[in-house]
Design a protein around this motif. Structure first.
Motif, PDB file in Angstrom:
ATOM      1  N   CYS A   1       1.027  -1.262  -0.008  1.00 47.39           N
ATOM      2  CA  CYS A   1      -0.011   0.122  -0.044  1.00 47.39           C
ATOM      3  C   CYS A   1       1.020   1.006  -0.014  1.00 47.39           C
ATOM      4  CB  CYS A   1      -1.052   0.023   1.232  1.00 47.39           C
ATOM      5  SG  CYS A   1      -1.866   1.594   1.600  1.00 47.39           S
TER       6      CYS A   1
ATOM      7  N   CYS B   1       0.186   4.050   0.810  1.00 51.74           N
ATOM      8  CA  CYS B   1      -0.188   5.183   1.939  1.00 51.74           C
ATOM      9  C   CYS B   1       0.321   4.543   3.234  1.00 51.74           C
ATOM     10  CB  CYS B   1      -1.864   5.201   2.022  1.00 51.74           C
ATOM     11  SG  CYS B   1      -2.823   5.649   0.548  1.00 51.74           S
ATOM     12  N   CYS B   2       0.212   3.310   3.611  1.00 55.06           N
ATOM     13  CA  CYS B   2       0.627   3.046   4.993  1.00 55.06           C
ATOM     14  C   CYS B   2       1.849   1.810   4.922  1.00 55.06           C
ATOM     15  CB  CYS B   2      -0.451   2.230   5.620  1.00 55.06           C
ATOM     16  SG  CYS B   2      -0.968   0.762   4.912  1.00 55.06           S
TER      17      CYS B   2
ATOM     18  N   CYS C   1      -5.745  -2.972   0.636  1.00 50.65           N
ATOM     19  CA  CYS C   1      -4.826  -2.762   1.705  1.00 50.65           C
ATOM     20  C   CYS C   1      -5.274  -3.323   2.898  1.00 50.65           C
ATOM     21  CB  CYS C   1      -4.797  -1.153   1.993  1.00 50.65           C
ATOM     22  SG  CYS C   1      -3.581  -0.836   3.647  1.00 50.65           S
TER      23      CYS C   1
ATOM     24  N   CYS D   1      -5.674   3.003   7.904  1.00 50.15           N
ATOM     25  CA  CYS D   1      -5.330   3.393   6.663  1.00 50.15           C
ATOM     26  C   CYS D   1      -6.544   3.708   5.885  1.00 50.15           C
ATOM     27  CB  CYS D   1      -4.473   2.353   5.776  1.00 50.15           C
ATOM     28  SG  CYS D   1      -3.936   2.963   4.453  1.00 50.15           S
TER      29      CYS D   1
ATOM     30  N   ASN E   1      -6.696   4.098   2.544  1.00 50.46           N
ATOM     31  CA  ASN E   1      -6.709   3.628   1.227  1.00 50.46           C
ATOM     32  C   ASN E   1      -7.743   2.547   1.103  1.00 50.46           C
ATOM     33  OD1 ASN E   1      -6.123   2.657  -1.334  1.00 50.46           O
ATOM     34  ND2 ASN E   1      -3.846   2.106  -1.073  1.00 50.46           N
TER      35      ASN E   1
HETATM   36 ZN   LIG Z   1      -2.820   1.244   3.411  1.00 45.84          ZN
END
Ligand SMILES: [Zn+2]
Length: 564
Positions: A317, A319-320, A334, A343, A345
């Motif tokens: 992922c 984002c995280c 995710c 998260c 996402n």
């Molecule tokens: Zn994520």
């Protein structure tokens, strides 16, 4: 009137050794007594009796061929050579030119003398070798280490006055690294990845050098490499290899001895790895070996780990940083968003979509001619640096080895002359141990510099190969194999929400360019059954990279990113 030539040989470290002048004087008197004329003196100093590569000796042969003299006088037959074959050859050669050999002790040398004396010399040498071997085997049985210092151990300073420096103890810091390597390997990491991780953490490898996959992987049958050193489970193995001289070149080559000829002693105090972990590592080695077939010499493209899906475990992922895992049938999302909700996402993607985009990217976008050019430049700089370093190290080791060889020659000579005692035996063993250690180091220093040639058309070759692998994915019998090869090209794939991108997700591929190029240059070395994948061995490309790319790349090359 007979024309006589003198041949004398002297090695600097020999004890009880007549100098060239002394030898020549003895020969001169002999010539005088015979009523001959001395025409020339040929001499070699500081050279081995068992090597024919001696300038004086070669000049003697040439002049004999030119009929410059009728008789060669030497103090003893083994001045000419300590090798039966060499003596016999010289005798035949001189006889052919109608030149006699006389020794000051025996007089005229006949065919029978040559046989008997040569054999005696040979037997003495064999006897000394056998004694050395037994001596070293004895040290193995005592739990002392006859040769080099293995990674993970330190030398115990000998008590004052002790003649033996063979004691070893565990080096705790290095032992931790050894254990980590075994754990990582057993857990499925490739030696290349383990080496890269250690280098990234600036943990020096054996001898202070950077880690390479071969340092870790080694060769199972030779017991080399971290993963094959039985010392880590408290077993001291000696005599895994023996060194024999190649009569054609005078160089020594290593031969692997059968298992039953090896000496093994328990040294429990040196154990670093427990049996369970050792067995896990061995099991994985077997697995890798089986999957790769007999050519298990360590192509880094080979991986034992097999996944059900092409991209399992590789999706992250954006984002995280957590994994993109299967969240529904054939759908990745995710895992943090899914399991913890921390998260944001929430975009998922079907397995088919992401696989199609990655495969298309691998095939069309990953390797452009510009990238290949950049890589080659960087690579050559890196290689030049490595060779420079390695050249310096090798020169130093060669000097040390030559010094040890000379000393050894002296000891052997003294023993041949009848001086066999415990002090000499110890000296002989120590010198042999030093010699073995230096050879090993030299071999290690010499190993990371093979030539790497990339096919000028690497980019196209690569694209063709990926296309071929892509097709192979639809063929059940080779699907898994093709998948594994493709997976090696991918370090990770990062998925980040992006409204402008297809599926609402931007897909970034991180790959090790060296590995990618390796695929392009390793035509003949596809993992396992390359024939099944339809690759043909091209003699121009065979032997091109041999896995070196990744060894070098592990240390220096950044991952390359591609937006797919
Ligand atoms: Zn994520």
């Amino acid at each position: 009137m007979m024309r006589a030539a003198i041949y004398a040989r002297y090695s600097t470290d020999m004890q009880r050794q007549a100098s060239i002048d002394d030898q020549s004087e003895i020969c001169r008197r002999y010539i005088e007594r015979q009523g001959w004329t001395l025409v020339d003196t040929y001499a070699d100093s500081a050279t081995s009796g068992s090597s024919a590569f001696r300038p004086g000796f070669q000049r003697l042969r040439a002049d004999a061929g030119a009929r410059r003299f009728d008789v060669v006088v030497t103090e003893a037959i083994d001045r000419l050579s300590r090798n039966l074959g060499d003596i016999a050859k010289l005798f035949d050669e001189l006889t052919f030119h109608n030149v006699q050999i006389h020794t000051t002790g025996f007089g005229l040398v006949t065919q029978m003398h040559v046989g008997v004396m040569g054999m005696m010399g040979q037997m003495q040498l064999a006897d000394i070798r056998e004694k050395t071997r037994r001596g070293m085997a004895g040290r193995v049985r005592e739990g002392k280490i006859p040769s080099g210092l293995a990674y993970g151990y330190a030398v115990v300073p000998p008590p004052p006055g002790a003649k033996d420096a063979g004691e070893r103890k565990i080096n705790p810091a290095e032992a931790t690294v050894v254990e980590r390597i075994f754990r990582d390997y057993a857990a499925g990491m490739a030696p290349r990845q383990i080496a890269a991780a250690l280098n990234a953490e600036a943990i020096p490898g054996p001898g202070g050098r950077p880690w390479g996959d071969t340092t870790i992987r080694g060769q199972v049958d030779r017991g080399t490499g971290i993963l094959n050193n039985t010392l880590y489970i408290g077993q001291l193995t000696w005599n895994a290899c023996s060194y024999v001289k190649n009569p054609a070149t005078g160089k020594r080559v290593a031969r692997v001895n059968p298992v039953e000829q090896r000496e093994i002693t328990a040294v429990p105090e040196l154990r670093i790895i427990d049996d369970a972990l050792w067995q896990q590592a061995k099991a994985r080695q077997n697995e890798v070996r089986t999957e790769m077939g007999k050519d298990a010499t360590g192509n880094p493209l080979n991986r034992a780990h097999r996944s059900k899906f092409l991209l399992s475990g590789l999706l992250k992922c954006g984002c995280c940083g957590a994994g993109y895992a299967v969240v529904a049938a054939d759908r990745y999302g995710c895992s943090t968003y899914r399991s913890k909700g921390t998260c944001s996402n929430n975009i998922s993607i079907t397995r088919q979509s992401v696989e199609a985009r990655v495969l298309a990217g691998l095939q069309d976008r990953l390797l452009t001619p510009e990238l290949v050019a950049t890589f080659i430049t960087t690579f050559q700089q890196e290689l030049a640096r490595l060779q420079r370093d390695s050249g310096q190290t090798q020169a130093r080791l060669k000097d040390q080895l030559a010094a040890v060889d000379r000393k050894l020659e002296g000891v052997l000579r003294a023993i041949e002359d009848g001086a066999w005692n415990d002090a000499l035996k110890t000296r002989l063993n120590d010198l042999e141990a030093q010699q073995a250690s230096l050879r090993q180091q030299l071999q290690a220093a010499a190993s990371p510099a093979p030539v790497v040639r990339l096919h000028p058309n690497a980019a196209a070759l690569y694209a063709a190969k990926v296309a071929e692998l892509h097709t192979a994915l639809d063929q059940p019998h080779i699907r898994v194999e093709a998948m594994e090869v493709l997976r090696t090209l991918i370090e990770r794939i990062v998925l980040t929400p992006d409204e402008t991108a297809p599926n609402g997700l931007a897909v970034e591929l991180f790959g090790d360019l060296a590995t990618i190029l390796n695929l392009a240059s390793s035509t003949g070395r596809m993992p396992g059954k390359s024939a099944a994948l339809g690759t043909k061995k091209n003699p121009q490309e065979a032997g091109a990279s041999e896995g070196l790319l990744s060894v070098v790349a592990g240390a220096r090359f950044e991952l390359t990113t591609f937006r797919l």
